[in-house]
Design an enzyme around this catalytic site. Sequence first.
Site, mmCIF file in Angstrom:
data_model
loop_
_atom_site.group_PDB
_atom_site.id
_atom_site.type_symbol
_atom_site.label_atom_id
_atom_site.label_comp_id
_atom_site.label_asym_id
_atom_site.label_seq_id
_atom_site.Cartn_x
_atom_site.Cartn_y
_atom_site.Cartn_z
ATOM 1 C CG ASP A 32 -2.058 0.950 1.138
ATOM 2 O OD1 ASP A 32 -2.151 1.652 0.115
ATOM 3 O OD2 ASP A 32 -2.859 1.012 2.084
ATOM 4 C CG ASP A 65 -3.648 3.903 -2.467
ATOM 5 O OD1 ASP A 65 -4.610 3.114 -2.554
ATOM 6 O OD2 ASP A 65 -3.516 4.702 -1.522
ATOM 7 C CD GLU A 66 -5.453 -1.878 -0.210
ATOM 8 O OE1 GLU A 66 -5.472 -2.622 0.782
ATOM 9 O OE2 GLU A 66 -6.364 -1.059 -0.472
#
Length: 373
Positions: A2, A96-97
Amino acid sequence: MDQDAFFVSVEIRKNSSLKNKPVIIGGTSDRGVVTSCSYEARKFGVHSAMPSRMAKMLCPHAIFVKGNMDDYTKASQEITSIVAEKAPLFEKASIDEHYIDLTGMERYFGSMKFAQGLRHYIMKETGLPISFGLSVNKTVSKMATNESKPGGEREVCPASVQSFLNPLSIKKIPGLGSATYVKLSEMGVRYIHKLIKIPPEMMLKVMGQPGLTLWQKANGVDLSPIVPYREQKSIGTQSTFAADSMDITAIKELLAAMVTNLAYELRQSCKLSACITVTIRYANFETVTKQASIPYTSLDHVLINKAKELFDTVYNRRMLLRLVGVKLSHLVGGCEQIDLYSTSEKRYNLYQVMDKIRNRYGGDAVKLASSLI
């Protein structure tokens, strides 16, 4: 894996003077909200989805940045391309993960060593900070990641899963909302070590299947698999007005400008759309959508005309509007073919020239004149 304060990190990469300062990504008007914020701003109680007005009160010296979704999307694609190249199997959970399945890696490099190498490679290649948690399933690895942030890495071995989870607040369990937290708090349950003592039959009776799933997560059980990354099937955008409006002409021109940006994005990724959806939200927060199928296209004028038609259909009450949005879906790979019976070659050439200008000077270099009024 992350990213750490992803949007802020991208802004810092563009402007290093923002480093180690309280930065807030979001609108600055009274109706604006915080999209993301740096860890320096979070120390003052600022968090995402908070009204910008409240964020200013909590952290008056914060630096507000409007943000650019194009930049964040490109940065996300940079990271995903690296993960796709290096990882055996992964799932892109958000912008974003990423969840990565490292089953079997312990026989070769070692799972922890591989994850560390991948993290450092991503940071070296992109200049963006990232954290990771390594454990037996999605839930525990995500919680381990959150506990290691910012700029950290943590491994939770199978034997130590419960000892890692027990002292944590139930707020740390992914998917646990505020209403559920209040309900459990009223039952005297605020930490995971208390939650796991409740019989699963009671959780099922009190909260239904979500309660049983929550109890399983508290016990480190999560059987959800890694869903392999799939290509994007839709793109969209929306705009909330500074003040509720009934200026239909202005709203239609805004809609046209939004479609123009989306059509450019389609052409840049060599995609075509076969469905367009228009969404409006009235001042009383009632939301209405309307969609229509269209021949595969990425041309501005075709999409704009259809968007305006849909708007005329969906806006059937004489009420102030708060928001308008548009989405292009049913995307497929491909480029527009010249149709001599409907579109002139000059118009195609015009789009190509406009795209070249945007590619060189940025997405806002060319706009519809009507959107500037």
